[in-house]
Scaffold this active site. Structure first.
Site, short mmCIF file in Angstrom:
data_model
loop_
_atom_site.label_atom_id
_atom_site.label_comp_id
_atom_site.label_asym_id
_atom_site.label_seq_id
_atom_site.Cartn_x
_atom_site.Cartn_y
_atom_site.Cartn_z
N ILE A 90 -15.67 2.40 -22.29
CA ILE A 90 -15.41 1.68 -23.55
C ILE A 90 -15.33 0.16 -23.32
CG2 ILE A 90 -13.64 1.31 -25.35
CD1 ILE A 90 -13.38 4.37 -25.57
N ASP A 107 0.85 -1.20 0.00
CA ASP A 107 0.00 0.00 0.00
C ASP A 107 0.89 1.25 0.00
OD1 ASP A 107 -1.82 2.06 0.71
OD2 ASP A 107 -3.07 0.62 1.80
N HIS A 150 -22.78 14.46 -13.11
CA HIS A 150 -22.05 14.05 -14.33
C HIS A 150 -21.42 15.24 -15.08
CE1 HIS A 150 -22.45 11.20 -18.09
NE2 HIS A 150 -21.20 11.55 -17.83
N TYR A 195 -14.17 11.58 -6.55
CA TYR A 195 -12.91 11.18 -7.18
C TYR A 195 -12.07 12.39 -7.59
CZ TYR A 195 -9.83 10.11 -11.12
OH TYR A 195 -8.75 10.07 -11.96
N THR A 244 -5.38 14.07 -13.49
CA THR A 244 -6.48 14.00 -14.46
C THR A 244 -6.98 15.38 -14.86
OG1 THR A 244 -8.80 13.32 -14.66
CG2 THR A 244 -8.00 13.66 -12.45
N ASP A 245 -7.56 15.46 -16.04
CA ASP A 245 -8.19 16.72 -16.47
C ASP A 245 -9.43 17.05 -15.64
OD1 ASP A 245 -9.86 14.74 -17.49
OD2 ASP A 245 -9.83 15.47 -19.56
N GLU A 246 -9.94 16.04 -14.91
CA GLU A 246 -11.18 16.27 -14.16
C GLU A 246 -11.01 17.27 -13.02
OE1 GLU A 246 -13.46 12.93 -13.03
OE2 GLU A 246 -13.04 11.83 -14.85
N LYS A 260 -8.32 13.89 -6.36
CA LYS A 260 -7.17 14.07 -7.27
C LYS A 260 -6.71 15.53 -7.20
CE LYS A 260 -5.47 11.52 -9.71
NZ LYS A 260 -4.37 10.52 -9.53
N GLU A 299 -7.55 5.25 -6.50
CA GLU A 299 -8.92 4.83 -6.76
C GLU A 299 -9.36 5.73 -7.91
OE1 GLU A 299 -10.80 2.43 -5.66
OE2 GLU A 299 -9.41 1.67 -4.18
P1 NAD Z 1 -6.88 1.76 -12.28
O1 NAD Z 1 -8.01 1.86 -11.34
O2 NAD Z 1 -7.01 0.92 -13.50
O3 NAD Z 1 -5.57 1.26 -11.51
C1 NAD Z 1 -5.22 1.73 -10.24
C2 NAD Z 1 -4.10 0.86 -9.70
O4 NAD Z 1 -3.68 1.39 -8.42
C3 NAD Z 1 -4.52 -0.59 -9.45
O5 NAD Z 1 -3.51 -1.46 -9.91
C4 NAD Z 1 -4.65 -0.67 -7.95
O6 NAD Z 1 -4.42 -1.97 -7.42
C5 NAD Z 1 -3.60 0.34 -7.49
N1 NAD Z 1 -3.86 0.88 -6.16
C6 NAD Z 1 -5.03 1.42 -5.70
N2 NAD Z 1 -4.88 1.80 -4.43
C7 NAD Z 1 -3.61 1.55 -4.08
C8 NAD Z 1 -2.85 1.75 -2.89
N3 NAD Z 1 -3.40 2.31 -1.80
N4 NAD Z 1 -1.56 1.37 -2.88
C9 NAD Z 1 -0.99 0.81 -3.98
N5 NAD Z 1 -1.65 0.58 -5.11
C10 NAD Z 1 -2.95 0.95 -5.17
O7 NAD Z 1 -6.53 3.27 -12.66
P2 NAD Z 1 -6.11 3.91 -14.07
O8 NAD Z 1 -7.32 4.18 -14.85
O9 NAD Z 1 -5.02 3.09 -14.63
O10 NAD Z 1 -5.53 5.31 -13.57
C11 NAD Z 1 -4.17 5.42 -13.15
C12 NAD Z 1 -3.88 6.86 -12.77
O11 NAD Z 1 -4.10 7.71 -13.89
C13 NAD Z 1 -4.78 7.41 -11.66
O12 NAD Z 1 -4.00 8.22 -10.82
C14 NAD Z 1 -5.82 8.22 -12.39
O13 NAD Z 1 -6.30 9.26 -11.58
C15 NAD Z 1 -5.00 8.75 -13.54
N6 NAD Z 1 -5.75 9.07 -14.78
C16 NAD Z 1 -6.58 8.14 -15.33
C17 NAD Z 1 -7.20 8.43 -16.54
C18 NAD Z 1 -8.11 7.41 -17.22
O14 NAD Z 1 -8.66 7.70 -18.27
N7 NAD Z 1 -8.27 6.19 -16.69
C19 NAD Z 1 -7.00 9.67 -17.17
C20 NAD Z 1 -6.15 10.60 -16.54
C21 NAD Z 1 -5.53 10.28 -15.36
O1 DAU Z 2 -10.90 12.43 -17.79
C1 DAU Z 2 -10.03 11.54 -17.16
C2 DAU Z 2 -10.83 10.56 -16.33
O2 DAU Z 2 -11.43 9.66 -17.25
C3 DAU Z 2 -9.97 9.81 -15.32
O3 DAU Z 2 -9.48 10.72 -14.37
C4 DAU Z 2 -10.78 8.73 -14.63
O4 DAU Z 2 -9.92 7.96 -13.78
C5 DAU Z 2 -11.38 7.81 -15.68
O5 DAU Z 2 -12.19 6.83 -15.07
C6 DAU Z 2 -12.20 8.63 -16.68
O6 DAU Z 2 -13.36 9.19 -16.03
P1 DAU Z 2 -14.81 9.22 -16.73
O7 DAU Z 2 -15.80 9.31 -15.64
O8 DAU Z 2 -14.83 10.19 -17.81
O9 DAU Z 2 -14.77 7.73 -17.39
P2 DAU Z 2 -15.88 6.56 -17.49
O10 DAU Z 2 -15.27 5.51 -18.34
O11 DAU Z 2 -16.40 6.16 -16.17
O12 DAU Z 2 -17.07 7.27 -18.30
C7 DAU Z 2 -16.85 7.90 -19.55
C8 DAU Z 2 -18.13 8.56 -19.97
O13 DAU Z 2 -19.09 7.54 -20.30
C9 DAU Z 2 -18.78 9.39 -18.90
O14 DAU Z 2 -19.42 10.51 -19.50
C10 DAU Z 2 -19.85 8.48 -18.28
C11 DAU Z 2 -20.27 7.64 -19.48
N1 DAU Z 2 -20.70 6.25 -19.20
C12 DAU Z 2 -19.91 5.47 -18.42
C13 DAU Z 2 -20.22 4.15 -18.20
C14 DAU Z 2 -19.36 3.26 -17.32
C15 DAU Z 2 -21.85 5.74 -19.81
O15 DAU Z 2 -22.57 6.46 -20.53
N2 DAU Z 2 -22.15 4.43 -19.60
C16 DAU Z 2 -21.40 3.61 -18.82
O16 DAU Z 2 -21.75 2.42 -18.69
#
Ligand code: NAD
Ligand code: DAU
Length: 339
Positions: A196, A65, A281, A155, A128-130, A159, A88
Site C-alpha cells: 500500500i 539487537d 507468491h 520469511y 503472522t497469518d502467513e 516466523k 525481518e
Molecule cells: P518492520 O519491518 O516495519 O519493523 C521491524 C522492526 O524490527 C524495525 O524497527 C527493525 O529495526 C527492528 N529489528 C529488526 N531486526 C532486529 C533485531 N535483530 N533486533 C532488534 N530490532 C530489530 O516490521 P512490521 O511490519 O512492523 O512487523 C512487526 C512484526 O509484526 C513482525 O514480527 C511481523 O512478522 C509481524 N506482522 C506483521 C504484519 C504486517 O502486515 N506488516 C502482519 C502480521 C504480523
Molecule cells: O499477512 C501478514 C504479512 O503481511 C506479514 O507477516 C508481513 O510481514 C507483511 O509484509 C505482509 O506480507 P505480504 O507479502 O502480504 O505484504 P506485501 O505488502 O509485501 O504485499 C501485499 C500483496 O501485494 C502481496 O500479494 C504482494 C503484492 N504486491 C506487493 C508489492 C510490494 C504487489 O502486487 N506489488 C508490490 O509492489
C-alpha cells in the site's frame, strides 16, 4: 477468562518499526501508568522518528539487537513483560537474502525466550497469518488456531519456526507466553517497500504503481490500531500458552486495493504496470478471529477500509519528509528484481 495482568514496565522489541511503533503510541495514549522500553536495532526498517514526540518519562529507546544476550541480561530484569515485534518482515527481501531472517526471527526469538525464562518475565509473541500458508481463492474456509502450519516463503518459515520455539518454551519450561497471528496491517509509519505505501508514494512521485502476477492475490487487511488493541487484550487477559488469531474480516484482492488507491488519488484505474510475480507468491490469506472475539471480547474499530485507506494516503501526503529520502533506493532495488 484468566485474571487481568497489569504490566507497568514493558519492553517492546521492534518499537521503531511499523506495527511496533504504532503499538507504542497506542500504549502511551491509552495506559498512563505504563512505561515502555523500546529495544530496536534500527535496521533499514527501523526509524526513531516513529516514536519522536512521545514523552521521555514514558518511552525510552535502547538501540540494540535482540540476539545480544549480554544486553538482554542487563535490560530485561525489572520489566514485567516483553512484547516481541522485532523481525525481518518483508517477503521479497527474504527471497533475495534469507540469512538475516534466520538470525533475527529465529535466533532472536530464542534469545528473548531464554531471557524471559531466566528472569520470569511475561512474553507476548507477535506473529503472522502467513505461517498457515495460503488458501485457494474459492476455498470456503479461513485460518483458525487449529489450521496446520504450512509456510511458503523464507520469511514465513522463520516466523513459523519462532512460533514453534514459543510453544516449546511454554510447555517445557512453563514460561508465561501467548502468541498472536495477525493478517496484513495498513496505516501510518509502514515502510514504503510494502504494497500500500509503495503504491501511494509511487503516485506521489509520478511513478506508475506496480502490480505482481495477475493481481488476484487476496490479503485480509486490518488497521494497525486494531492490531494494537488486540495485542494489548491478549497481553493483559489472554490465557497462558494460547494462540489467538487477529483479523478484521478485510479480505480484498490486490487489484481492488490498487484501484481504490488510484481512485482516491484521482488517477485513471489502469494507470499502473504489471510486473514480475513474486516467486512462491501466496494466493490468499483469510483469518477467522472468533476465538479472540469470543474469549476476550475484542472487536476491530476501523471497519471502514475506504476511510482507513484515505487517512493512510493523507498521512503519506503529509509526511513526505519521512519517506522521500529512501524512495529512490527502494525503487532501484525493486527495478533490479524486475518488480
Ligand atoms: P518492520 O519491518 O516495519 O519493523 C521491524 C522492526 O524490527 C524495525 O524497527 C527493525 O529495526 C527492528 N529489528 C529488526 N531486526 C532486529 C533485531 N535483530 N533486533 C532488534 N530490532 C530489530 O516490521 P512490521 O511490519 O512492523 O512487523 C512487526 C512484526 O509484526 C513482525 O514480527 C511481523 O512478522 C509481524 N506482522 C506483521 C504484519 C504486517 O502486515 N506488516 C502482519 C502480521 C504480523
Ligand atoms: O499477512 C501478514 C504479512 O503481511 C506479514 O507477516 C508481513 O510481514 C507483511 O509484509 C505482509 O506480507 P505480504 O507479502 O502480504 O505484504 P506485501 O505488502 O509485501 O504485499 C501485499 C500483496 O501485494 C502481496 O500479494 C504482494 C503484492 N504486491 C506487493 C508489492 C510490494 C504487489 O502486487 N506489488 C508490490 O509492489
Amino acid at each position: 477468562m484468566s485474571d487481568t495482568f497489569e504490566p507497568k514496565n514493558i519492553i517492546v522489541t521492534g518499537g521503531c518499526g511499523f506495527i511496533g511503533s504504532n503499538f507504542v503510541h497506542y500504549v502511551v495514549n491509552h495506559f498512563p501508568d505504563v512505561h515502555v522500553t523500546v529495544l530496536d536495532k534500527l535496521t533499514y526498517a527501523g526509524n526513531p522518528e516513529n516514536i519522536v514526540g512521545l514523552p521521555n518519562d514514558r518511552v525510552e529507546l535502547v538501540v540494540g539487537d535482540i540476539c545480544d544476550k549480554e544486553l538482554l541480561d542487563s535490560l530485561v530484569p525489572g520489566h514485567d513483560a516483553i512484547v516481541h515485534y522485532a523481525a525481518e518482515s518483508h517477503n521479497d527481501n527474504s527471497i533475495t537474502n534469507p540469512e538475516p531472517f534466520l538470525k533475527t526471527n529465529v535466533e532472536g526469538t530464542y534469545c528473548l525466550l531464554e531471557a524471559c525464562r531466566k528472569y520470569d518475565v511475561r512474553y507476548h509473541h507477535v506473529s503472522t497469518d502467513e505461517v498457515y500458508g495460503d488458501l485457494a481463492l474459492d476455498d470456503p474456509t479461513r485460518f483458525t488456531e487449529e489450521t496446520p502450519y504450512h509456510p511458503s516463503s523464507p520469511y514465513s518459515s522463520t516466523k513459523a519456526a519462532s512460533d514453534m520455539l514459543v510453544r516449546a518454551w511454554c510447555r517445557t519450561y512453563g514460561i508465561r507466553a501467548t502468541i498472536s497471528n495477525c493478517s496484513n496491517n495498513y496505516g501510518p509509519y509502514q515502510h514504503i517497500e510494502k504494497f500500500i505505501p509503495r503504491q501511494i508514494t509511487n503516485i506521489l512521485c509520478g511513478i506508475r504503481p506496480k502490480l505482481y502476477g495477475d493481481g488476484k492475490n487476496v490479503r485480509d487487511w486490518i488497521h494497525t490500531d486494531d492490531h494494537s488493541s488486540a495485542v494489548w487484550e491478549i497481553l493483559t487477559r489472554g490465557r497462558m500458552g494460547e494462540t489467538y488469531l487477529i483479523g478484521a474480516d478485510g479480505e480484498r484482492n490486490n487489484i481492488t486495493v490498487l484501484r481504490d488507491i488510484l481512485s482516491a488519488m484521482g488517477q485513471p484505474e489502469d494507470a499502473f504496470d504489471w510486473v514480475r510475480d513474486r516467486p512462491g507468491h501466496d494466493r490468499r490469506y483469510a483469518i477467522d478471529s472468533s476465538k479472540l472475539r469470543r474469549e476476550l471480547g475484542w472487536r476491530p474499530q476501523h471497519t471502514d477500509f475506504a476511510s482507513g485507506l484515505k487517512a493512510t494516503i493523507a498521512w503519506y501526503e503529509e509526511h513526505e519528509e519521512w519517506w522521500r529520502s529512501i524512495k529512490e533506493a527502494t525503487e532501484a532495488k525493486y527495478a533490479a528484481q524486475g518488480q
